[in-house]
Motif scaffolding. Structure first.
Motif, mmCIF file in Angstrom:
data_model
loop_
_atom_site.group_PDB
_atom_site.id
_atom_site.type_symbol
_atom_site.label_atom_id
_atom_site.label_comp_id
_atom_site.label_asym_id
_atom_site.label_seq_id
_atom_site.Cartn_x
_atom_site.Cartn_y
_atom_site.Cartn_z
ATOM 1 N N SER A 40 59.217 49.067 37.359
ATOM 2 C CA SER A 40 58.608 50.132 38.147
ATOM 3 C C SER A 40 57.294 49.629 38.751
ATOM 4 C CB SER A 40 58.361 51.364 37.275
ATOM 5 O OG SER A 40 59.590 51.903 36.822
ATOM 6 N N ASN A 55 51.739 56.350 44.550
ATOM 7 C CA ASN A 55 53.084 56.730 44.133
ATOM 8 C C ASN A 55 53.570 55.823 43.012
ATOM 9 O OD1 ASN A 55 53.458 58.795 46.131
ATOM 10 N ND2 ASN A 55 53.819 57.189 47.658
ATOM 11 N N TYR A 109 56.855 54.313 41.693
ATOM 12 C CA TYR A 109 58.247 54.050 42.042
ATOM 13 C C TYR A 109 59.017 53.635 40.797
ATOM 14 C CZ TYR A 109 57.297 54.216 47.062
ATOM 15 O OH TYR A 109 56.959 54.627 48.327
ATOM 16 N N THR A 148 65.318 50.659 40.237
ATOM 17 C CA THR A 148 66.394 50.899 41.199
ATOM 18 C C THR A 148 67.720 50.373 40.674
ATOM 19 O OG1 THR A 148 66.191 48.783 42.372
ATOM 20 C CG2 THR A 148 64.720 50.565 43.065
ATOM 21 N N SER A 199 66.641 47.677 48.012
ATOM 22 C CA SER A 199 65.682 48.615 48.578
ATOM 23 C C SER A 199 65.448 48.233 50.032
ATOM 24 C CB SER A 199 64.360 48.552 47.794
ATOM 25 O OG SER A 199 63.375 49.367 48.410
ATOM 26 N N ARG A 237 63.293 49.250 53.557
ATOM 27 C CA ARG A 237 62.221 50.018 54.187
ATOM 28 C C ARG A 237 62.046 49.515 55.611
ATOM 29 N NH1 ARG A 237 57.004 51.209 50.571
ATOM 30 N NH2 ARG A 237 56.822 52.726 52.249
ATOM 31 N N ASP A 249 65.675 55.249 41.171
ATOM 32 C CA ASP A 249 65.951 55.210 42.610
ATOM 33 C C ASP A 249 65.108 56.193 43.418
ATOM 34 O OD1 ASP A 249 67.902 53.151 42.599
ATOM 35 O OD2 ASP A 249 69.423 54.576 41.937
ATOM 36 N N THR A 250 63.958 56.578 42.906
ATOM 37 C CA THR A 250 63.078 57.464 43.651
ATOM 38 C C THR A 250 61.639 57.216 43.231
ATOM 39 O OG1 THR A 250 62.729 59.768 44.318
ATOM 40 C CG2 THR A 250 63.214 59.379 41.995
ATOM 41 N N TYR A 251 60.740 58.068 43.657
ATOM 42 C CA TYR A 251 59.335 57.898 43.287
ATOM 43 C C TYR A 251 58.686 59.255 43.094
ATOM 44 C CZ TYR A 251 58.113 59.053 48.132
ATOM 45 O OH TYR A 251 57.976 59.685 49.342
#
Length: 258
Positions: free
Chosen positions: A58, A68, A70, A73, A77, A79, A109-111
């Protein structure tokens, strides 16, 4: 502080913006592995797609005026960058993550927005001035004050990840448990609490990262030889694992790597 030479996880180095990874100071290495800093300046309307295969870890990230957290995952990823901006992240060690949350799997898989106004202001000022080294020093001082050092169980979780990362011969949870002198169930609980992924997922992630590195660096390496080196039963198992996570085969990756 030195810039780390570990390129694992970076799938297309030629597409990266200005990017720096800096090893965390030794006294906080039980909580943070390294700091990472991308900067980019794109012309109006231009974009840059960044695709990485994240470490099974993480990250605490300062970006766009926020902090944030994160989570881990299950795949690549992606972006899309635009404009002129920067980000400042720290890759958390298992013990460091456990000091911030008791349920890492909840943000798989999120933040989540993380309340750390001190960190935000300490990092933003030097980053806006283009002073990466000052930002790293400020963030390291914040970690010393705000993230508790590893306890015995946290150190065991850190050691588990270090072992997986360093020893290619470990390809199963049973082998990992044997090397850790723990039961399979204990290893599974440790991974869930301190990483948020299963230990098998952690093992496979490191093997896939190594596969990508080898495919970039060794143009002539045979797929069967690479599969054997990484502990796969055969080439087909490696290819299936690679495609399942990255969405392309090793051969396709070799042709399009940048």
């Amino acid at each position: 502080m030195t810039t780390t030479g570990d390129s694992r996880g970076i799938l297309f180095p030629g597409q990266l913006p200005a990017f720096e990874r800096v090893d965390a100071p030794e006294d906080i290495r039980d909580r943070v592995e390294w700091f990472w800093i991308p900067r980019w300046e794109l012309t109006d309307g231009a974009t840059s797609t960044q695709t990485v295969l994240p470490f099974p870890a993480s990250h605490l990230v300062v970006e766009h005026g926020h902090v944030n957290l994160y989570g881990p995952t299950t795949g690549i990823s992606v972006r899309v960058l635009s404009g002129h901006d920067w980000a400042f992240g720290m890759r958390l060690r298992p013990a460091g993550l456990a000091a911030l949350t008791s349920e890492p799997a909840e943000f798989l898989d999120t933040y989540l927005s993380f309340a750390a106004p001190g960190l935000l202001s300490l990092v933003t000022t030097p980053m806006r001035a283009g002073e990466n080294t000052a930002a790293v020093r400020a963030a390291a001082d914040w970690v010393r004050r705000e993230i508790a050092g590893a306890d015995d169980t946290g150190r065991t979780a850190n050691a588990m990840v270090d072992l997986i990362a360093a020893d290619r011969s470990i390809t199963s949870v049973g082998e990992l448990a044997e090397r850790m002198r723990m039961s399979v169930r204990s290893v599974q609980r440790l991974s869930a609490r301190y990483i948020g992924l299963s230990p098998l997922a952690v093992i496979r992630r490191y093997r896939l990262q190594e596969a990508a590195v080898q495919l970039r660096a060794r143009e002539s390496v045979a797929m069967g030889d690479l599969a054997a080196q990484l502990g796969y039963a055969d080439q087909s198992h490696m290819c299936a694992d690679f495609r399942g996570v990255l969405g392309i085969t090793p051969g396709e990756y070799r042709r399009v790597k940048g």
